[in-house]
Design an enzyme around this catalytic site. Sequence first.
Site, mmCIF file in Angstrom:
data_model
loop_
_atom_site.group_PDB
_atom_site.id
_atom_site.type_symbol
_atom_site.label_atom_id
_atom_site.label_comp_id
_atom_site.label_asym_id
_atom_site.label_seq_id
_atom_site.Cartn_x
_atom_site.Cartn_y
_atom_site.Cartn_z
ATOM 1 N N MET A 30 0.854 -1.193 0.000
ATOM 2 C CA MET A 30 0.000 0.000 0.000
ATOM 3 C C MET A 30 0.890 1.243 0.000
ATOM 4 O O MET A 30 0.452 2.329 0.382
ATOM 5 C CB MET A 30 -0.928 -0.002 1.219
ATOM 6 N N GLY A 31 2.141 1.095 -0.420
ATOM 7 C CA GLY A 31 3.043 2.240 -0.460
ATOM 8 C C GLY A 31 3.564 2.597 0.919
ATOM 9 O O GLY A 31 3.546 1.779 1.834
ATOM 10 N N GLY A 36 11.214 -2.924 5.539
ATOM 11 C CA GLY A 36 10.524 -4.217 5.487
ATOM 12 C C GLY A 36 10.011 -4.518 4.078
ATOM 13 O O GLY A 36 10.154 -5.634 3.568
ATOM 14 N N HIS A 37 9.408 -3.496 3.433
ATOM 15 C CA HIS A 37 8.931 -3.699 2.056
ATOM 16 C C HIS A 37 10.108 -3.962 1.112
ATOM 17 O O HIS A 37 10.038 -4.816 0.224
ATOM 18 C CB HIS A 37 8.201 -2.452 1.550
ATOM 19 N N GLN A 61 -10.252 -2.468 2.658
ATOM 20 C CA GLN A 61 -9.733 -3.146 3.857
ATOM 21 C C GLN A 61 -9.668 -2.211 5.057
ATOM 22 O O GLN A 61 -9.233 -2.606 6.134
ATOM 23 C CB GLN A 61 -8.380 -3.792 3.583
ATOM 24 N N ASP A 152 2.256 -9.463 9.321
ATOM 25 C CA ASP A 152 0.799 -9.565 9.233
ATOM 26 C C ASP A 152 0.457 -11.057 9.113
ATOM 27 O O ASP A 152 0.055 -11.530 8.047
ATOM 28 C CB ASP A 152 0.296 -8.773 8.026
ATOM 29 N N GLN A 155 -3.030 -12.161 8.082
ATOM 30 C CA GLN A 155 -3.212 -11.825 6.660
ATOM 31 C C GLN A 155 -2.540 -12.883 5.770
ATOM 32 O O GLN A 155 -3.099 -13.319 4.765
ATOM 33 C CB GLN A 155 -2.619 -10.438 6.388
ATOM 34 N N SER A 188 4.296 0.856 8.667
ATOM 35 C CA SER A 188 3.973 2.228 8.237
ATOM 36 C C SER A 188 3.290 2.989 9.365
ATOM 37 O O SER A 188 3.394 4.201 9.466
ATOM 38 C CB SER A 188 3.051 2.202 7.022
ATOM 39 N N ARG A 189 2.587 2.269 10.235
ATOM 40 C CA ARG A 189 1.828 2.955 11.295
ATOM 41 C C ARG A 189 2.697 3.312 12.505
ATOM 42 O O ARG A 189 2.221 3.977 13.413
ATOM 43 C CB ARG A 189 0.610 2.128 11.695
#
Length: 280
Positions: A30-31, A36-37, A61, A152, A155, A188-189
């Site tokens: 999600m950008g 990590g990405h 989501q 996640d 997920q 990201s959060r």
Amino acid sequence: MQQITKVKALRSCVRDWHQQGQSVALVPTMGNLHVGHLQLVKQAKELANKVVVSIFVNPTQFVAGEDFDTYPRTIEDDLVHLQGIEPDLIFIPDVDEVYPAGLEGETQVLVPELDGIFCGAFRPGHFTGVATVVSKLLNMVQPDTALFGNKDYQQLLVIKRLVTDLCIPVEIVGVETVREKSGLALSSRNRYLSPQEKEVAAELHQALSGIAEAVKQGSEDYQRLEADAIAHLENKGFKTEYLSIRNASNLGEPTGEELVVLAAAWLGKARLIDNIQIRR
Ligand code: PAF
């Protein structure tokens, strides 16, 4: 590093690669990319000849009241980060491209056994949104492999299950969580944490590590381990949604050799999730 916004152009590119005998890996994101990405993209490059990264903030989501409108959209920075690793293609569709019939009444993918538990109980509909968009992305790209972070964890299980149930010919690979030195899982959060909260946030990983160690040492009093860890976290200022030791393959009762301890907890404005897999 080609950028594409339309499914038609994406398909034509991937079809050419497949015709040339090249394997293709997809890294859905999600950008707001962090290390990590980038680790997912690096691993994708080791597993396939061509790598597609998708950047799409998926509206379905996000549950009512969540941060969809304010979710960080940092496309320019994301492209700079990716330039260092050079995936072959960046797919950046808009909402109409992914949901051509609109967001109301669209076909959905539901994984019933995993949808309403743990994160799904606190974010009703979240995993249906994830399962739906991931199914769409897999159909759009038709990769040989798709990579997702182990952070996640629920997920990842939802995606593995939908791929099996819907007979989608793709290998799903879970990639190890990247952590700060303190142990805090990158997310990201984490940007919602104040500097002080960031120090405290590492307690979540420490609590899960303590449980993992105790279980490996033979402790089977899971309820006590869970209750002690929750009490410790609450004492540090967390509001714990759940913290549980479960079977690693389906989040059922903690039987068998492969377990996972997983948790979600709020610290200030940040909802943190983390997990550790345990082999007994
Ligand atoms: O993990 C994420 O970033 C998202 O849930 C995903 C898998 C890209 C689907 O939107």
